[in-house]
Motif scaffolding. Sequence first.
Motif, PDB file in Angstrom:
ATOM      1  N   ILE A  81       0.466   5.288   0.214  1.00 20.48           N
ATOM      2  CA  ILE A  81      -0.586   6.272   0.426  1.00 20.48           C
ATOM      3  C   ILE A  81      -0.268   7.576  -0.280  1.00 20.48           C
ATOM      4  CG2 ILE A  81      -1.155   5.303   2.665  1.00 20.48           C
ATOM      5  CD1 ILE A  81       0.065   7.880   3.879  1.00 20.48           C
ATOM      6  N   GLN A  97      -1.127  10.079   8.373  1.00 18.76           N
ATOM      7  CA  GLN A  97      -0.601   9.321   7.222  1.00 18.76           C
ATOM      8  C   GLN A  97       0.408   8.276   7.674  1.00 18.76           C
ATOM      9  OE1 GLN A  97      -0.967  12.590   7.145  1.00 18.76           O
ATOM     10  NE2 GLN A  97      -1.678  13.284   5.136  1.00 18.76           N
ATOM     11  N   LEU A  98       1.268   8.665   8.649  1.00 21.06           N
ATOM     12  CA  LEU A  98       2.296   7.731   9.100  1.00 21.06           C
ATOM     13  C   LEU A  98       1.667   6.576   9.855  1.00 21.06           C
ATOM     14  CD1 LEU A  98       5.116  10.186  10.176  1.00 21.06           C
ATOM     15  CD2 LEU A  98       4.861   8.897   8.052  1.00 21.06           C
ATOM     16  N   ARG A 151       8.984  -0.149  -0.454  1.00 24.53           N
ATOM     17  CA  ARG A 151       8.465  -0.638   0.821  1.00 24.53           C
ATOM     18  C   ARG A 151       7.199  -1.473   0.584  1.00 24.53           C
ATOM     19  NH1 ARG A 151       6.997   3.727   5.342  1.00 24.53           N
ATOM     20  NH2 ARG A 151       5.123   3.920   4.081  1.00 24.53           N
ATOM     21  N   ALA A 206      13.908  13.095   4.785  1.00 25.62           N
ATOM     22  CA  ALA A 206      14.092  14.540   4.655  1.00 25.62           C
ATOM     23  C   ALA A 206      15.197  14.892   3.664  1.00 25.62           C
ATOM     24  CB  ALA A 206      14.402  15.154   6.021  1.00 25.62           C
ATOM     25  N   GLN A 207      16.065  13.913   3.360  1.00 21.29           N
ATOM     26  CA  GLN A 207      17.195  14.179   2.454  1.00 21.29           C
ATOM     27  C   GLN A 207      16.942  13.682   1.035  1.00 21.29           C
ATOM     28  OE1 GLN A 207      19.712  11.865   5.048  1.00 21.29           O
ATOM     29  NE2 GLN A 207      20.935  13.671   5.569  1.00 21.29           N
ATOM     30  N   TYR A 261      17.889   9.734   4.998  1.00 24.20           N
ATOM     31  CA  TYR A 261      16.574   9.851   5.625  1.00 24.20           C
ATOM     32  C   TYR A 261      15.615  10.539   4.656  1.00 24.20           C
ATOM     33  CZ  TYR A 261      18.814   8.528   9.955  1.00 24.20           C
ATOM     34  OH  TYR A 261      19.481   7.835  10.914  1.00 24.20           O
ATOM     35  N   LEU A 276      17.474  15.925  11.669  1.00 28.55           N
ATOM     36  CA  LEU A 276      17.717  16.530  10.359  1.00 28.55           C
ATOM     37  C   LEU A 276      16.587  17.451   9.992  1.00 28.55           C
ATOM     38  CD1 LEU A 276      18.820  13.513   8.169  1.00 28.55           C
ATOM     39  CD2 LEU A 276      20.125  15.588   8.615  1.00 28.55           C
ATOM     40  N   SER A 292       0.173   4.341   7.261  1.00 28.99           N
ATOM     41  CA  SER A 292       1.198   3.558   6.557  1.00 28.99           C
ATOM     42  C   SER A 292       1.680   2.406   7.418  1.00 28.99           C
ATOM     43  CB  SER A 292       2.407   4.435   6.229  1.00 28.99           C
ATOM     44  OG  SER A 292       2.067   5.343   5.234  1.00 28.99           O
ATOM     45  N   GLU A 307       0.988  11.040  -0.691  1.00 31.80           N
ATOM     46  CA  GLU A 307       2.119  11.701  -0.007  1.00 31.80           C
ATOM     47  C   GLU A 307       3.210  10.728   0.449  1.00 31.80           C
ATOM     48  OE1 GLU A 307       1.872  15.115   0.232  1.00 31.80           O
ATOM     49  OE2 GLU A 307      -0.165  15.007  -0.552  1.00 31.80           O
ATOM     50  N   GLY A 308       3.055   9.437   0.164  1.00 34.73           N
ATOM     51  CA  GLY A 308       4.166   8.523   0.440  1.00 34.73           C
ATOM     52  C   GLY A 308       4.180   7.911   1.820  1.00 34.73           C
ATOM     53  N   GLY A 309       4.054   8.722   2.855  1.00 32.54           N
ATOM     54  CA  GLY A 309       3.985   8.184   4.220  1.00 32.54           C
ATOM     55  C   GLY A 309       5.244   7.491   4.679  1.00 32.54           C
ATOM     56  N   LEU A 310       6.428   7.976   4.263  1.00 36.20           N
ATOM     57  CA  LEU A 310       7.676   7.393   4.769  1.00 36.20           C
ATOM     58  C   LEU A 310       7.901   7.822   6.211  1.00 36.20           C
ATOM     59  CD1 LEU A 310      10.151   7.769   1.774  1.00 36.20           C
ATOM     60  CD2 LEU A 310       8.904   5.728   2.542  1.00 36.20           C
ATOM     61  N   PHE A 311       8.504   6.929   7.014  1.00 33.50           N
ATOM     62  CA  PHE A 311       8.761   7.249   8.422  1.00 33.50           C
ATOM     63  C   PHE A 311      10.009   8.119   8.528  1.00 33.50           C
ATOM     64  CE2 PHE A 311       6.855   2.867   8.628  1.00 33.50           C
ATOM     65  CZ  PHE A 311       5.572   3.351   8.825  1.00 33.50           C
ATOM     66  N   PRO A 312       9.866   9.317   9.066  1.00 35.89           N
ATOM     67  CA  PRO A 312      10.985  10.275   9.025  1.00 35.89           C
ATOM     68  C   PRO A 312      12.170   9.847   9.888  1.00 35.89           C
ATOM     69  CG  PRO A 312       9.195  11.125  10.387  1.00 35.89           C
ATOM     70  CD  PRO A 312       8.677   9.883   9.714  1.00 35.89           C
ATOM     71  N   TYR A 370       0.849  -1.192   0.000  1.00 35.69           N
ATOM     72  CA  TYR A 370       0.000   0.000   0.000  1.00 35.69           C
ATOM     73  C   TYR A 370       0.883   1.241   0.000  1.00 35.69           C
ATOM     74  CZ  TYR A 370      -3.643   3.159   1.965  1.00 35.69           C
ATOM     75  OH  TYR A 370      -4.536   4.165   2.219  1.00 35.69           O
ATOM     76  N   LEU A 374      14.943  12.672  12.530  1.00 38.55           N
ATOM     77  CA  LEU A 374      14.088  13.729  13.066  1.00 38.55           C
ATOM     78  C   LEU A 374      14.892  14.988  13.349  1.00 38.55           C
ATOM     79  CD1 LEU A 374      11.850  11.688  15.481  1.00 38.55           C
ATOM     80  CD2 LEU A 374      11.298  12.571  13.228  1.00 38.55           C
TER      81      LEU A 374
END
Lengths: 250, 501
Positions: A81, B395-396, A147, A133-134, A131, B497, B399, A83-88, A79, B495
Amino acid sequence: MLELKGVSKSYGQTVALRATDLAIEPGKTTVLIGPSGCGKSTILRLMIGLIRPDTGTVYIGGDELTAENALQVRRRLGYVIQEGGLFPHLTSSANVSLMSTHLRRPKQQVEDRIRELAELVQLPMDTLDRYPAQLSGGQRQRVSLMRALMLDPDVLLLDEPLGALDPMIRAGLQEDLKPIFQTLKKTVVMVTHDIGEAGFFADTIVLMREGRIVQCGTLDDLVKRSVEQFVTDFINAQRTLIQALEGSSG
Amino acid sequence: MRVLALAAGVFLALAGCSRQADVSVGSKAFTESVILGEIATHLAEDAGYSVEHINFPGTRLAWNALIAGDIDVYPDYTGTIIQETLFSENLKTDAEVNAALAAHGIRMSRPLGFENAYAIGMREKLAEQLGIRTISDLKRHPGLRLGFSSAFMERDDGWKPLRERYALPHQDVTGLEHALAYQALDSDSIQVTDLYLTDAERMLYDLRVLEDDLRYFPNYDAVWLYREDLETRAPEFVAALKSLEGKISESEMIAMNARTQIDKVAETKVAADFLAEELRVESEVIEETLAQRVWRYTLDHVFLVGWSLLAAILVSLPLGVLAARSSSAGQVILGIAGVIQTIPAIALLVVLISPLNELGFRGIGTPPALVALFLYSLLPIVRNTHAGLKDVSPQLVESASALGLSPWARLRLVELPIAARTILAGIKTAAVINVGFATLGGFIGAGGYGEPIFAGIRRADYSLILEGAIPAAALAILVQLTFELVERSVVPKGLRLKAEG
Ligand SMILES: Nc1ncnc2c1ncn2[C@@H]1O[C@H](COP(=O)(O)OP(=O)(O)OP(=O)(O)O)[C@@H](O)[C@H]1O
Ligand SMILES: [Mg+2]
């Protein structure tokens, strides 16, 4: 493979989905399309058991989806979603391998699988240790897809996987994704609100409006054999926009 | 498993501070009571018992600790017993008082000799000029400026009934801090005030105590209150206590108070010198160096802060998670934690005595201090855990669920790490507050930096206050720095970052 029978869902006064029957063809790509708020995401959430239907039943591979088997079933579905929903807090590779690691799959097997998937979705290897964010938007969507594919699911549910991307990257990723779906021979259910994208990916397009399915068929069916004025209007709305632009520039 | 081990540790920490001394002496936290307590302490040592001495911030705490058996004896005043402790029983005669005390398993010694009643006083010179000898004489001088301590203004047996009894006509009556009253008298901004008969300051200012000619003030004879069972447990100690009956005169008590309050001599030394002179009892006064003292306070303080914080974390994290999961539970949990925060420390300590006794712990000393600190630490941690988890984007959460993670695995692998920074900030807040609050340990014999701070306040000895205040501030800063280091290892890099970028 995947089937809704008489499934409906309401949130208080809002009817998100009216009683709906829908059978998804195995090994094919089905695209859900329609105006914002018409219930596309709701159908995906019902399929993966994130929400329970008010009426009706969801079947997966012939089995009824219940609260008890939802966890097991989800591992057979991938699945992605909106916006992607990656864990930061996790690197790309940790995002991808989170579930396999949790299930204590052998380390080597997990690493091999990550490398294989990175090649498949054409993600540069050096981004695996970064990560979210990068990463760029396009890279993030590729990681999300990895994933979803990690446990080699039978079905991929994609909720506007390209929605947040700029048109150039979006076109590139569309080109990359289509062969992936074809080679993997997965059952894919994808949500979009772009009729061009629907036509590009879909074996079957499901057009929805205000919580119900208006028409199912190929793009050709929808254009030439529309069952309602709304179908024509919906398709033309996007087409006339492009024609108008072409007209003004030409 | 680890959690269980930690919980067991907290329990042992509480249990570890059960009573160790043969005899436990209490005092109320003002100079005279502490000196008397030290006298009792030296007497117990001299009689061969191991002994501890605990100061309480008020009569109610000392009395409750006495009837609970947490202490064996403390000095009090007959007037206080009748007017305050057992006020509801409306006692008149000594026989009635003794019977009422016996019902609680408590005995009262005969008076020690001096009286510490409220009295009305003015400067000797002015009194002589105006020819004022008794309180009734004040009536002839309605223009006098009266100034009374806030406590005396408010007490049921204070200014208002006094005015009625003597039909005093004065209009110019102000309330002020007792500590300031003597200076106000000296500068003539007030001319008449209330005082305790044994106030040390009476030595410094030439004061006349006006005769209570209508017998308004009750007797405030100093006495020992002790537990009946002490007579069998420590008979020589009780005998020694009784040997002081009628032995401490008003002038001797004033002199002792003055040595502590004015000359800044420690109560224990004043008490030892008195016993040496009066009863030929030689007692050992242990002199610690500054470093030894501060080290002892530090160990006690860190013990209180560490264990209470650990227990609070173990309890608050699950409560915070529960609060985030169910909004109705959340309201109840956050509500209760919020209410606890508003309970004044003294009230909490009084309330804790009897439940702790029921559970087999001491109601004074370390256990109530640990429990109070634990309770005060809950809110910041629960609140931040709740807020941190609520902040994780839907969203998280979706997921994570869609991957097939169970709710527990989702919490552990996704939600808690993302909320880590907020949760840690809550723990840090609790820890820093805790370092400050732990000084209340000095109130109830749990030690720590509060011990010198409260002794210093009592004796108006600033260097003593600083002995506690400076290390407490240093510890708070150290805790702050430690948490900043911990944050680097606990908050995931991804986090950090984001926060920087
Ligand atoms: N958790 C919820 N609570 C209340 N209403 C909801 C909830 N989720 C969805 N809805 C409502 O249900 C309807 C269908 O929502 P859904 O997310 O399926 O729309 P969508 O077709 O995916 O729209 P979009 O293209 O904007 O993503 C909308 O009217 C929406 O407001
Ligand atoms: Mg949607």
